[in-house]
Design a protein around this motif. Structure first.
Motif, PDB file in Angstrom:
ATOM      1  N   HIS A 144     -36.396  -7.937  -8.589  1.00  0.00           N
ATOM      2  CA  HIS A 144     -34.971  -8.725  -7.425  1.00  0.00           C
ATOM      3  C   HIS A 144     -34.032  -8.915  -6.909  1.00  0.00           C
ATOM      4  N   GLU A 145     -33.730  -8.831  -5.544  1.00  0.00           N
ATOM      5  CA  GLU A 145     -32.507  -9.093  -4.671  1.00  0.00           C
ATOM      6  C   GLU A 145     -31.267  -9.678  -5.033  1.00  0.00           C
ATOM      7  N   GLY A 146     -30.393 -10.501  -4.591  1.00  0.00           N
ATOM      8  CA  GLY A 146     -29.236 -11.642  -4.592  1.00  0.00           C
ATOM      9  C   GLY A 146     -28.062 -11.053  -3.719  1.00  0.00           C
ATOM     10  N   GLY A 147     -27.200 -11.739  -3.856  1.00  0.00           N
ATOM     11  CA  GLY A 147     -26.130 -11.785  -3.150  1.00  0.00           C
ATOM     12  C   GLY A 147     -24.713 -12.503  -4.427  1.00  0.00           C
ATOM     13  N   MET A 148     -23.502 -11.527  -4.189  1.00  0.00           N
ATOM     14  CA  MET A 148     -22.783 -11.795  -4.375  1.00  0.00           C
ATOM     15  C   MET A 148     -21.409 -11.720  -4.135  1.00  0.00           C
ATOM     16  N   VAL A 149     -20.025 -12.047  -4.181  1.00  0.00           N
ATOM     17  CA  VAL A 149     -19.205 -11.664  -3.573  1.00  0.00           C
ATOM     18  C   VAL A 149     -17.791 -11.558  -4.939  1.00  0.00           C
ATOM     19  N   HIS A 150     -17.156 -10.473  -4.437  1.00  0.00           N
ATOM     20  CA  HIS A 150     -15.869 -10.531  -5.690  1.00  0.00           C
ATOM     21  C   HIS A 150     -15.082  -9.938  -5.313  1.00  0.00           C
ATOM     22  N   SER A 151     -13.933 -11.093  -5.184  1.00  0.00           N
ATOM     23  CA  SER A 151     -12.406 -10.385  -4.889  1.00  0.00           C
ATOM     24  C   SER A 151     -11.822  -9.592  -4.480  1.00  0.00           C
ATOM     25  N   VAL A 152     -10.586  -8.896  -4.113  1.00  0.00           N
ATOM     26  CA  VAL A 152      -9.788  -7.627  -3.957  1.00  0.00           C
ATOM     27  C   VAL A 152      -8.232  -8.157  -3.560  1.00  0.00           C
ATOM     28  N   GLY A 153      -7.877  -6.725  -3.346  1.00  0.00           N
ATOM     29  CA  GLY A 153      -6.534  -7.208  -3.170  1.00  0.00           C
ATOM     30  C   GLY A 153      -5.595  -8.011  -3.615  1.00  0.00           C
ATOM     31  N   ASP A 154      -4.576  -8.824  -3.057  1.00  0.00           N
ATOM     32  CA  ASP A 154      -3.990  -9.706  -3.822  1.00  0.00           C
ATOM     33  C   ASP A 154      -4.574 -11.441  -4.287  1.00  0.00           C
ATOM     34  N   THR A 155      -5.951 -11.245  -4.284  1.00  0.00           N
ATOM     35  CA  THR A 155      -6.793 -12.627  -4.662  1.00  0.00           C
ATOM     36  C   THR A 155      -7.103 -12.172  -6.099  1.00  0.00           C
ATOM     37  N   ARG A 156      -6.102 -11.667  -6.868  1.00  0.00           N
ATOM     38  CA  ARG A 156      -5.766 -11.575  -9.035  1.00  0.00           C
ATOM     39  C   ARG A 156      -5.022 -12.490  -9.469  1.00  0.00           C
ATOM     40  N   GLU A 167      -1.792 -10.543 -20.490  1.00  0.00           N
ATOM     41  CA  GLU A 167      -0.614  -9.631 -18.620  1.00  0.00           C
ATOM     42  C   GLU A 167      -2.371  -8.942 -18.283  1.00  0.00           C
ATOM     43  N   ASP A 168      -4.460  -9.905 -18.560  1.00  0.00           N
ATOM     44  CA  ASP A 168      -4.829  -9.665 -17.622  1.00  0.00           C
ATOM     45  C   ASP A 168      -5.125 -10.535 -16.448  1.00  0.00           C
ATOM     46  N   GLY A 169      -4.818  -9.682 -15.570  1.00  0.00           N
ATOM     47  CA  GLY A 169      -4.938 -11.051 -13.775  1.00  0.00           C
ATOM     48  C   GLY A 169      -6.680 -10.410 -13.755  1.00  0.00           C
ATOM     49  N   LEU A 170      -6.955 -12.009 -13.088  1.00  0.00           N
ATOM     50  CA  LEU A 170      -8.622 -12.355 -12.971  1.00  0.00           C
ATOM     51  C   LEU A 170      -8.977 -12.232 -11.352  1.00  0.00           C
ATOM     52  N   ASN A 171     -10.229 -11.376 -11.059  1.00  0.00           N
ATOM     53  CA  ASN A 171     -10.805 -11.396  -9.752  1.00  0.00           C
ATOM     54  C   ASN A 171     -11.775 -12.390  -9.804  1.00  0.00           C
ATOM     55  N   ILE A 172     -11.988 -13.015  -8.638  1.00  0.00           N
ATOM     56  CA  ILE A 172     -12.737 -14.251  -8.576  1.00  0.00           C
ATOM     57  C   ILE A 172     -14.220 -13.876  -8.118  1.00  0.00           C
ATOM     58  N   ILE A 173     -15.659 -14.014  -9.310  1.00  0.00           N
ATOM     59  CA  ILE A 173     -16.292 -13.845  -8.454  1.00  0.00           C
ATOM     60  C   ILE A 173     -18.314 -15.150  -8.145  1.00  0.00           C
ATOM     61  N   LEU A 174     -18.608 -14.645  -7.398  1.00  0.00           N
ATOM     62  CA  LEU A 174     -19.333 -15.489  -7.731  1.00  0.00           C
ATOM     63  C   LEU A 174     -20.804 -15.269  -7.065  1.00  0.00           C
ATOM     64  N   ASP A 175     -21.756 -14.927  -7.681  1.00  0.00           N
ATOM     65  CA  ASP A 175     -23.042 -14.541  -7.634  1.00  0.00           C
ATOM     66  C   ASP A 175     -24.116 -14.977  -7.900  1.00  0.00           C
ATOM     67  N   LEU A 176     -25.774 -14.962  -6.913  1.00  0.00           N
ATOM     68  CA  LEU A 176     -26.521 -15.718  -7.583  1.00  0.00           C
ATOM     69  C   LEU A 176     -27.895 -14.323  -7.948  1.00  0.00           C
TER      70      LEU A 176
END
Length: 306
Positions: free
Chosen positions: A118-130, A256-265
């Motif tokens: 299967h194939e799906g879609g996802m987004v992962h934040s980068v840059g200052d979005t942490r 000490e861990d900054g988190l990036n935002i992720i959404l996926d299907l």
């Protein structure tokens, strides 16, 4: 946790972990506890994407896990996820009508020698979005369908916060979790039965504060975990505790861990995290994970976004 997220190279190089007792999984070392100050300052909006326009903001998001040396998708885990039966593809991420759409399709493919159906879609934040600490909010509509695996989560360092994971065959069973991807690894998982949430848009929120994490759906508290626990591993309140020495929760996120935002299907493997299909069949037209907005708030006294 029944599945594995992309693992950082440092963790892959770490030595073997010893076996944990049931108590060690829930009750950590004792620390001095100041009792926790209740921060009642207002939440301030520090990040938002309302998905206006007709394309994804390339300065904010990637459509793969940017864990290669240069942040590109050129690594074996950059378009794969744990026990999913999915390769993430750019064209299954679209923006239209004020929404982000993460699609899915039954198509066999290969990524760095690993074959998926299967194939799906996802987004992962980068840059200052942490972010370290904050209120992480998404308004979305999850899809329904056996084996579908939509998720909204944050990841960084050794810390993972799963705001939600659903299995499309049970769209009324909420699952939220915390994971510490160190050596040894610690996790806590929770779930709550609710009405079918795939029928409409809902607000899903995690509030991560210094001494506690709360999960909300449409403003209702559905789960809580504390930084400190009693001798049986039960979470203590985020503030207003008795001062003194208390056990820590070994799975609680590191400050000490900054988190990036992720959404996926994704689509689960058969008998994986979800009940994935044994044979790939075309998904009904319009099967997708629709997102109206993503927002992050922080207290005035909280750590600023990285």
């Amino acid at each position: 946790m029944r599945h594995a997220r992309p693992v950082l190279p440092a963790l892959l190089l770490a030595g073997p972990a010893g076996a944990q007792t049931k108590r060690e999984k829930r009750v950590g070392p004792v620390q001095a506890d100041d009792g926790g100050m209740c921060d009642t300052s207002a939440w301030q909006l520090v990040f938002q994407d309302e998905f206006d326009g007709d394309r994804l903001d390339p300065d904010t998001w990637r459509t793969w896990f940017p864990y290669s040396a240069d942040g590109s998708d050129r690594c074996d885990g950059c378009r794969l996820m744990g026990t999913s039966n999915t390769i993430f593809r750019d064209d299954l991420v679209t923006v239209s009508g004020g929404q982000l759409h993460l699609g899915v399709r039954a198509r066999e493919g290969e990524w760095y020698g690993q074959r998926k159906e299967h194939e799906g879609g996802m987004v992962h934040s980068v840059g200052d979005t942490r972010f370290t600490y904050g209120r992480f909010e998404v308004r979305c509509r999850i899809p329904k369908g056996t084996g579908l695996w939509p998720a909204f989560w944050g990841f960084g360092g050794e810390t993972e916060i799963d705001v939600f994971e659903f299995c499309g065959e049970r769209p009324g069973l909420f699952k939220g979790a915390l994971h510490r991807w160190g050596r040894p690894k610690f996790s806590t998982n929770g779930k709550k039965r609710l009405p079918d949430l795939s029928q409409d848009f809902h607000d899903y929120v995690v509030e991560w504060e210094r001494d506690g994490i709360s999960w909300f759906i449409d403003g209702e508290l559905v789960q809580y975990r504390g930084r400190f626990v009693d001798r049986r591993g039960r979470p203590l309140p985020a503030c207003g505790r008795a001062t003194g020495d208390h056990h820590t929760a070994p799975y609680f996120p590191r400050a000490e861990d900054g988190l990036n935002i992720i959404l996926d299907l994704a689509v689960s493997e058969p008998k994986g995290f979800c009940n994935g299909p044994k044979r790939p069949q075309p998904w009904p037209e319009g099967t997708r994970f629709d997102v109206e907005h993503v927002r992050v708030y922080q207290r005035h006294s909280a750590v600023t976004p990285r």
